[in-house]
Design a protein around this motif. Structure first.
Motif: not given
Length: 244
Positions: A32-34, A42-44, A65-67
């Motif tokens: 999300r941050s990347r 925004s991260e949202q 772990s992530g998406y």
């Protein structure tokens, strides 16, 4: 972006390479941050974009772990075009759950045009693919049709269709009505299919008739990720006009 919400714009940028095959199943998506840094949001916003892709079935979230790009499930097509169509869970491997007698009521009674309390045979089976259940078939028919004969659902040989079995008992099926829809998965269906209650599932309500009388009705409940219905419709040709 043409005024669209920014999360839809980010989701579209991710969706295209997934659908085009540039991102293969199992590929990890940026965090999300990347995503936020890459697209200046925004991260949202990036969170909403990823959640949208999850809801579309293109991406899966792995806690901690992530998406990841979701693996494309194997599709199983149920033919609805010939005299043997609707034969339980064909072409899947069949796992019989048995036949029992019960009294009918409510929706099933109305579909069979029976009074509440009339006895019926209820037959259920699972459709398996690689040892995983992907479809559940349940059929009901008035017990009076074949009770006391060797033509009951419990006596049927493997591979015998409803048309063949009831035809041998003197019940000639000449019409089939089928209604297709999607509804939330219920218990005990969810336990049998090993899916969460409330998930949308494909449902095929099929009723066989002898003349105007319904003689058997069934529900095919299938995972929308794995099940499709295949229809081939024969169109009558217009007669040729003289002189052409």
């Amino acid at each position: 972006m043409d005024g669209q919400p920014r999360y839809l714009w980010v989701a579209d940028l991710l969706r295209r390479p997934i659908l085009d095959g540039e991102l293969e199943p199992g590929s990890r998506l940026p965090s999300r941050s990347r995503l936020a840094r890459t697209y200046g949001v925004s991260e949202q916003v990036s969170r909403h974009a990823l959640r949208l892709l999850v809801s579309e079935g293109l991406v899966e979230a792995r806690p901690g772990s992530g998406y990841y790009v979701r693996t494309v499930p194997q599709i199983h097509r149920f033919s609805r075009t010939d005299r043997s169509s609707g034969a339980g869970v064909d072409p899947l491997q069949r796992a019989d759950l048995g036949t029992r007698t019960e009294t009918v009521c409510g929706i099933v009674a109305r579909r069979l045009e029976l009074r509440d309390g009339v006895r019926v045979f209820r037959t259920s089976c699972l459709g398996m693919a690689d040892d995983m259940p992907v479809a559940l078939h349940t059929a009901w028919e008035p017990a009076a049709l074949t009770q006391g004969t060797l033509r009951t659902p419990a006596d049927a040989e493997a591979g015998t269709s409803v048309l063949q079995r009831l035809g041998a008992a003197g019940v000639a099926i000449d019409r089939v009505v089928e209604e297709v829809g999607v509804r939330p998965l219920r218990e005990p269906e969810s336990s049998l299919l090993k899916l969460a209650p409330g998930l949308p599932v494909l449902v095929v309500e099929r009723t066989h008739y002898q003349g105007r009388r319904p003689v058997e009705t069934s529900d095919l409940v299938g995972s929308i990720d794995h099940c499709r219905l295949l229809y081939r419709l024969s169109l009558a040709r217009s007669p040729k006009r003289e002189g052409r």
